[in-house]
Design a protein around this motif. Structure first.
Motif, PDB file in Angstrom:
ATOM      1  N   VAL A 111       0.880   5.320   0.324  1.00 57.93           N
ATOM      2  CA  VAL A 111       0.111   6.485   0.758  1.00 57.93           C
ATOM      3  C   VAL A 111       1.022   7.708   0.743  1.00 57.93           C
ATOM      4  O   VAL A 111       2.106   7.689   1.344  1.00 57.93           O
ATOM      5  CB  VAL A 111      -0.471   6.288   2.175  1.00 57.93           C
ATOM      6  CG1 VAL A 111      -1.229   7.540   2.624  1.00 57.93           C
ATOM      7  CG2 VAL A 111      -1.391   5.064   2.210  1.00 57.93           C
ATOM      8  N   GLU A 167      -6.068   2.078  12.222  1.00 55.90           N
ATOM      9  CA  GLU A 167      -6.370   3.276  11.448  1.00 55.90           C
ATOM     10  C   GLU A 167      -7.616   3.982  11.970  1.00 55.90           C
ATOM     11  O   GLU A 167      -8.675   3.370  12.100  1.00 55.90           O
ATOM     12  CB  GLU A 167      -6.586   2.917   9.973  1.00 55.90           C
ATOM     13  CG  GLU A 167      -5.375   2.374   9.267  1.00 55.90           C
ATOM     14  CD  GLU A 167      -5.644   2.158   7.787  1.00 55.90           C
ATOM     15  OE1 GLU A 167      -6.198   3.081   7.140  1.00 55.90           O
ATOM     16  OE2 GLU A 167      -5.314   1.075   7.275  1.00 55.90           O
ATOM     17  N   ARG A 171       0.850  -1.193   0.000  1.00 53.82           N
ATOM     18  CA  ARG A 171       0.000   0.000   0.000  1.00 53.82           C
ATOM     19  C   ARG A 171       0.885   1.243   0.000  1.00 53.82           C
ATOM     20  O   ARG A 171       1.827   1.345   0.794  1.00 53.82           O
ATOM     21  CB  ARG A 171      -0.901  -0.005   1.232  1.00 53.82           C
ATOM     22  CG  ARG A 171      -1.901   1.151   1.284  1.00 53.82           C
ATOM     23  CD  ARG A 171      -2.767   0.998   2.508  1.00 53.82           C
ATOM     24  NE  ARG A 171      -3.698   2.116   2.664  1.00 53.82           N
ATOM     25  CZ  ARG A 171      -4.476   2.298   3.732  1.00 53.82           C
ATOM     26  NH1 ARG A 171      -4.426   1.418   4.734  1.00 53.82           N
ATOM     27  NH2 ARG A 171      -5.286   3.335   3.806  1.00 53.82           N
ATOM     28  N   VAL A 191      -4.486  13.491   2.915  1.00 48.79           N
ATOM     29  CA  VAL A 191      -4.059  12.329   2.132  1.00 48.79           C
ATOM     30  C   VAL A 191      -4.161  12.685   0.653  1.00 48.79           C
ATOM     31  O   VAL A 191      -5.239  13.018   0.146  1.00 48.79           O
ATOM     32  CB  VAL A 191      -4.919  11.094   2.447  1.00 48.79           C
ATOM     33  CG1 VAL A 191      -4.531   9.922   1.541  1.00 48.79           C
ATOM     34  CG2 VAL A 191      -4.768  10.701   3.916  1.00 48.79           C
ATOM     35  N   ASP A 216      -3.649   7.226  -2.172  1.00 48.23           N
ATOM     36  CA  ASP A 216      -3.760   5.991  -1.394  1.00 48.23           C
ATOM     37  C   ASP A 216      -4.094   4.864  -2.360  1.00 48.23           C
ATOM     38  O   ASP A 216      -5.167   4.847  -2.956  1.00 48.23           O
ATOM     39  CB  ASP A 216      -4.856   6.131  -0.327  1.00 48.23           C
ATOM     40  CG  ASP A 216      -4.866   4.964   0.657  1.00 48.23           C
ATOM     41  OD1 ASP A 216      -4.263   3.916   0.354  1.00 48.23           O
ATOM     42  OD2 ASP A 216      -5.476   5.103   1.736  1.00 48.23           O
ATOM     43  N   LYS A 231      -3.322   0.425  -3.454  1.00 48.99           N
ATOM     44  CA  LYS A 231      -2.807  -0.894  -3.099  1.00 48.99           C
ATOM     45  C   LYS A 231      -2.383  -1.634  -4.364  1.00 48.99           C
ATOM     46  O   LYS A 231      -3.028  -1.516  -5.412  1.00 48.99           O
ATOM     47  CB  LYS A 231      -3.875  -1.710  -2.356  1.00 48.99           C
ATOM     48  CG  LYS A 231      -4.223  -1.169  -0.978  1.00 48.99           C
ATOM     49  CD  LYS A 231      -5.235  -2.062  -0.278  1.00 48.99           C
ATOM     50  CE  LYS A 231      -5.570  -1.538   1.099  1.00 48.99           C
ATOM     51  NZ  LYS A 231      -6.569  -2.396   1.799  1.00 48.99           N
TER      52      LYS A 231
END
Length: 219
Positions: free
Chosen positions: A4, A58, A2, A80, A83, A85
């Motif tokens: 971010v 989280e 992942r 953010v 984000d 994956k």
């Protein structure tokens, strides 16, 4: 994995404390559970990280990464920006070209690089303290033990010395001479080897790969 990208603040709480003030950073969360925080410099080294086993809790604005020892990475998210994956799949591992095993195989195939009339007795010749890379016979039929390294250092000379001491106790092999072969040989290692009667040979890996069966070079 992942990925971010976030404007965030990071605080480590554990055996000591550490603080990263708010800035834009990359957060990596891997399948093995590790979490690392990266900036756009410092090459591969993260600013801070938590190695597995650990777990990530989280909340919308705060992430807490904690391990069994109670240490925590507290990541406060201000914004953010990305984000995502990604499934990377199985890792086959790094395959290096020109490692000692490759040099050993090539030199075994072209053993006359070490001298006209040389023959190979065996690769990985067994001894009580470990295998000798190559056991050869020179043009006079005498035994020669060859130790191969990518970088020739004093430790390699010492290793070959131990092999020679052991091999020379065998009346079927003695006398056994030594050759220390490497792509690079440090001056201190060369001095020690030559003082002990060990011949040093610098190997050209590219040249070895390009040698035809009937064309050899002496290095």
């Amino acid at each position: 994995m992942r990925l971010v990208i976030a404007h965030c603040q990071v605080d480590y709480v554990g055996r000591l404390t550490a603080h990263l003030p708010p800035a834009q950073r990359l957060l990596l969360i891997k399948a093995d559970g590790s979490v690392s925080i990266h900036s756009d410099d410092r090459a591969y080294k993260p600013l801070n990280w938590m190695s597995p086993p650990c777990w990530l809790i989280e909340d919308p604005d705060v992430w807490v990464v904690q391990n069994k020892a109670g240490e925590k990475l507290i990541i406060t998210l201000h914004e953010v920006l990305h984000d995502s994956k990604h499934e990377l799949g199985p890792e086959p591992g790094l395959v290096k070209d020109g490692v000692e095993a490759d040099l050993q195989k090539l030199l075994a195939q072209h053993v006359t690089t070490l001298g006209d009339g040389w023959t190979l007795v065996r690769r990985e010749f067994p001894t009580a303290i470990g295998p000798v890379d190559l056991m050869c016979r020179d043009s006079d039929g005498k035994s020669v033990a060859v130790e191969i390294k990518r970088r020739g250092e004093i430790d390699g000379v010492e290793q070959l010395t131990r092999y020679l001491e052991l091999l020379n106790r065998d009346p079927l092999l003695a006398p056994v001479r030594g050759v220390f072969a490497a792509q690079q040989i440090k001056p201190q290692a060369r001095t020690l080897a030559e003082d002990r009667g060990i011949r040093c040979v610098v190997l050209d890996y590219d040249a070895l790969r390009g040698i035809e069966p009937d064309e050899f070079r002496l290095f």
